[in-house]
Design a protein around this motif. Sequence first.
Motif, PDB file in Angstrom:
ATOM      1  N   ALA A  24      48.053  38.089  27.855  1.00 22.04           N
ATOM      2  CA  ALA A  24      47.879  39.321  28.625  1.00 22.04           C
ATOM      3  C   ALA A  24      49.214  39.752  29.229  1.00 22.04           C
ATOM      4  CB  ALA A  24      46.854  39.106  29.743  1.00 22.04           C
ATOM      5  N   PRO A  25      49.617  41.009  29.006  1.00 26.48           N
ATOM      6  CA  PRO A  25      50.884  41.470  29.576  1.00 26.48           C
ATOM      7  C   PRO A  25      50.819  41.520  31.097  1.00 26.48           C
ATOM      8  CG  PRO A  25      49.712  43.304  28.560  1.00 26.48           C
ATOM      9  CD  PRO A  25      48.936  42.052  28.254  1.00 26.48           C
ATOM     10  N   GLY A  26      51.938  41.123  31.722  1.00 27.99           N
ATOM     11  CA  GLY A  26      51.984  41.088  33.177  1.00 27.99           C
ATOM     12  C   GLY A  26      52.633  42.323  33.783  1.00 27.99           C
ATOM     13  N   TYR A  27      52.398  42.505  35.062  1.00 25.63           N
ATOM     14  CA  TYR A  27      52.959  43.614  35.829  1.00 25.63           C
ATOM     15  C   TYR A  27      53.549  43.052  37.115  1.00 25.63           C
ATOM     16  CZ  TYR A  27      50.348  46.294  32.488  1.00 25.63           C
ATOM     17  OH  TYR A  27      49.878  46.806  31.307  1.00 25.63           O
ATOM     18  N   ALA A  28      54.592  43.718  37.615  1.00 24.90           N
ATOM     19  CA  ALA A  28      55.288  43.215  38.796  1.00 24.90           C
ATOM     20  C   ALA A  28      54.501  43.432  40.089  1.00 24.90           C
ATOM     21  CB  ALA A  28      56.664  43.868  38.901  1.00 24.90           C
ATOM     22  N   SER A  29      53.591  44.409  40.087  1.00 24.05           N
ATOM     23  CA  SER A  29      52.800  44.682  41.297  1.00 24.05           C
ATOM     24  C   SER A  29      51.445  45.261  40.901  1.00 24.05           C
ATOM     25  CB  SER A  29      53.530  45.670  42.208  1.00 24.05           C
ATOM     26  OG  SER A  29      53.536  46.958  41.619  1.00 24.05           O
ATOM     27  N   LEU A  30      50.509  45.200  41.821  1.00 22.62           N
ATOM     28  CA  LEU A  30      49.186  45.791  41.570  1.00 22.62           C
ATOM     29  C   LEU A  30      49.299  47.285  41.303  1.00 22.62           C
ATOM     30  CD1 LEU A  30      46.669  44.178  44.086  1.00 22.62           C
ATOM     31  CD2 LEU A  30      46.478  44.265  41.604  1.00 22.62           C
ATOM     32  N   ALA A  31      50.201  47.951  42.007  1.00 21.07           N
ATOM     33  CA  ALA A  31      50.352  49.399  41.848  1.00 21.07           C
ATOM     34  C   ALA A  31      50.762  49.773  40.424  1.00 21.07           C
ATOM     35  CB  ALA A  31      51.371  49.931  42.850  1.00 21.07           C
ATOM     36  N   GLU A  32      51.394  48.851  39.698  1.00 21.46           N
ATOM     37  CA  GLU A  32      51.861  49.136  38.341  1.00 21.46           C
ATOM     38  C   GLU A  32      50.788  48.881  37.271  1.00 21.46           C
ATOM     39  OE1 GLU A  32      55.641  47.212  37.527  1.00 21.46           O
ATOM     40  OE2 GLU A  32      56.201  47.479  39.624  1.00 21.46           O
ATOM     41  N   VAL A  41      48.358  33.812  46.321  1.00 27.69           N
ATOM     42  CA  VAL A  41      49.570  33.739  47.134  1.00 27.69           C
ATOM     43  C   VAL A  41      49.201  33.051  48.440  1.00 27.69           C
ATOM     44  CG1 VAL A  41      50.546  35.829  46.093  1.00 27.69           C
ATOM     45  CG2 VAL A  41      49.237  36.007  48.220  1.00 27.69           C
ATOM     46  N   ASN A  42      50.202  32.585  49.186  1.00 26.72           N
ATOM     47  CA  ASN A  42      49.836  31.885  50.414  1.00 26.72           C
ATOM     48  C   ASN A  42      49.263  32.852  51.441  1.00 26.72           C
ATOM     49  OD1 ASN A  42      51.828  32.716  52.409  1.00 26.72           O
ATOM     50  ND2 ASN A  42      53.324  31.521  51.258  1.00 26.72           N
ATOM     51  N   SER A  43      48.560  32.300  52.392  1.00 31.29           N
ATOM     52  CA  SER A  43      47.811  33.107  53.355  1.00 31.29           C
ATOM     53  C   SER A  43      48.676  34.128  54.073  1.00 31.29           C
ATOM     54  CB  SER A  43      47.117  32.192  54.371  1.00 31.29           C
ATOM     55  OG  SER A  43      46.158  31.375  53.721  1.00 31.29           O
ATOM     56  N   ALA A  44      49.941  33.794  54.337  1.00 29.12           N
ATOM     57  CA  ALA A  44      50.829  34.715  55.051  1.00 29.12           C
ATOM     58  C   ALA A  44      51.100  35.981  54.248  1.00 29.12           C
ATOM     59  CB  ALA A  44      52.149  34.013  55.382  1.00 29.12           C
ATOM     60  N   LEU A  45      50.979  35.917  52.928  1.00 31.00           N
ATOM     61  CA  LEU A  45      51.235  37.070  52.067  1.00 31.00           C
ATOM     62  C   LEU A  45      49.953  37.764  51.609  1.00 31.00           C
ATOM     63  CD1 LEU A  45      53.956  35.420  49.786  1.00 31.00           C
ATOM     64  CD2 LEU A  45      54.322  36.877  51.793  1.00 31.00           C
ATOM     65  N   ALA A  46      48.815  37.141  51.873  1.00 33.88           N
ATOM     66  CA  ALA A  46      47.545  37.643  51.337  1.00 33.88           C
ATOM     67  C   ALA A  46      47.174  39.018  51.878  1.00 33.88           C
ATOM     68  CB  ALA A  46      46.422  36.645  51.624  1.00 33.88           C
ATOM     69  N   GLY A  47      47.474  39.299  53.136  1.00 33.59           N
ATOM     70  CA  GLY A  47      47.100  40.580  53.731  1.00 33.59           C
ATOM     71  C   GLY A  47      47.691  41.763  52.994  1.00 33.59           C
ATOM     72  N   ALA A  48      48.953  41.661  52.601  1.00 35.85           N
ATOM     73  CA  ALA A  48      49.595  42.753  51.868  1.00 35.85           C
ATOM     74  C   ALA A  48      48.948  42.935  50.500  1.00 35.85           C
ATOM     75  CB  ALA A  48      51.090  42.476  51.726  1.00 35.85           C
ATOM     76  N   VAL A  49      48.566  41.837  49.859  1.00 34.48           N
ATOM     77  CA  VAL A  49      47.905  41.928  48.554  1.00 34.48           C
ATOM     78  C   VAL A  49      46.535  42.588  48.711  1.00 34.48           C
ATOM     79  CG1 VAL A  49      46.980  40.626  46.601  1.00 34.48           C
ATOM     80  CG2 VAL A  49      49.164  39.949  47.634  1.00 34.48           C
ATOM     81  N   VAL A  50      45.801  42.216  49.740  1.00 33.33           N
ATOM     82  CA  VAL A  50      44.495  42.823  49.990  1.00 33.33           C
ATOM     83  C   VAL A  50      44.654  44.322  50.249  1.00 33.33           C
ATOM     84  CG1 VAL A  50      42.546  42.902  51.606  1.00 33.33           C
ATOM     85  CG2 VAL A  50      43.383  40.694  50.751  1.00 33.33           C
ATOM     86  N   ASP A  51      45.662  44.705  51.013  1.00 30.55           N
ATOM     87  CA  ASP A  51      45.904  46.127  51.264  1.00 30.55           C
ATOM     88  C   ASP A  51      46.216  46.855  49.959  1.00 30.55           C
ATOM     89  OD1 ASP A  51      45.423  45.739  53.958  1.00 30.55           O
ATOM     90  OD2 ASP A  51      47.550  45.553  54.474  1.00 30.55           O
ATOM     91  N   ASP A  52      46.995  46.217  49.079  1.00 32.23           N
ATOM     92  CA  ASP A  52      47.279  46.807  47.767  1.00 32.23           C
ATOM     93  C   ASP A  52      45.997  46.931  46.944  1.00 32.23           C
ATOM     94  OD1 ASP A  52      49.968  46.927  48.408  1.00 32.23           O
ATOM     95  OD2 ASP A  52      50.529  45.188  47.179  1.00 32.23           O
ATOM     96  N   ALA A  53      45.128  45.931  47.039  1.00 30.42           N
ATOM     97  CA  ALA A  53      43.853  45.968  46.300  1.00 30.42           C
ATOM     98  C   ALA A  53      43.007  47.149  46.757  1.00 30.42           C
ATOM     99  CB  ALA A  53      43.097  44.657  46.492  1.00 30.42           C
ATOM    100  N   ILE A  54      42.970  47.368  48.050  1.00 30.81           N
ATOM    101  CA  ILE A  54      42.232  48.515  48.590  1.00 30.81           C
ATOM    102  C   ILE A  54      42.856  49.810  48.067  1.00 30.81           C
ATOM    103  CG2 ILE A  54      41.674  49.783  50.714  1.00 30.81           C
ATOM    104  CD1 ILE A  54      41.654  46.946  52.118  1.00 30.81           C
ATOM    105  N   VAL A  64      44.547  50.429  45.347  1.00 31.73           N
ATOM    106  CA  VAL A  64      44.352  50.721  43.917  1.00 31.73           C
ATOM    107  C   VAL A  64      42.880  50.908  43.552  1.00 31.73           C
ATOM    108  CG1 VAL A  64      46.485  49.530  43.251  1.00 31.73           C
ATOM    109  CG2 VAL A  64      44.291  48.306  43.075  1.00 31.73           C
ATOM    110  N   GLY A  65      41.998  50.766  44.531  1.00 27.27           N
ATOM    111  CA  GLY A  65      40.584  51.012  44.279  1.00 27.27           C
ATOM    112  C   GLY A  65      39.842  49.845  43.655  1.00 27.27           C
ATOM    113  N   ALA A  66      40.340  48.631  43.872  1.00 28.48           N
ATOM    114  CA  ALA A  66      39.639  47.454  43.351  1.00 28.48           C
ATOM    115  C   ALA A  66      38.244  47.383  43.966  1.00 28.48           C
ATOM    116  CB  ALA A  66      40.420  46.186  43.675  1.00 28.48           C
TER     117      ALA A  66
END
Length: 137
Positions: free
Chosen positions: A59-67, A79-92, A94-96
């Motif tokens: 599966a081809p990879g992407y550098a970020s959820l936005a891509e 990712v570790n818990s300290a970084l998870a919040g930003a990933v969750v915000d990105d998920a929101i 992109v409409g996950a």
Amino acid sequence: MELNDPEVIRRLLTTPGRWAVVGLSTNTARPAYGVARYVQQIGHEIVPVHPHAETVHGAPGYASLAEVPGRVDVVDVFVNSALAGAVVDDAIAVGARAVWLQLGVVDEDAARRAADAGLDVVMDRCPAIEGRALGLS
């Protein structure tokens, strides 16, 4: 906020979907590598998301959820818990439809933001462990 609802876990694992696996690389020693393979084997499309944007399990990879082009059903957070919040915000953003924070990844505030945005939330669980418990192989 309902976390780790057994019916949500069952639905996410048994309904074919597109899983963006954040933190997935070609490093076979990392848990994300094996778990992503399992998720793929039980019928889901995986999309690796990692700064190096590597192809993993074909599966081809992407550098970020936005891509990531197209829809994302589940964002699987390795990712570790300290970084998870930003990933969750990105998920929101992109409409996950769901976020799945892996075993050991805990961010109550991020989970609440996701739930408030209408996403299903699973936290501190592993899809491979949960899937095998449901008899999925």
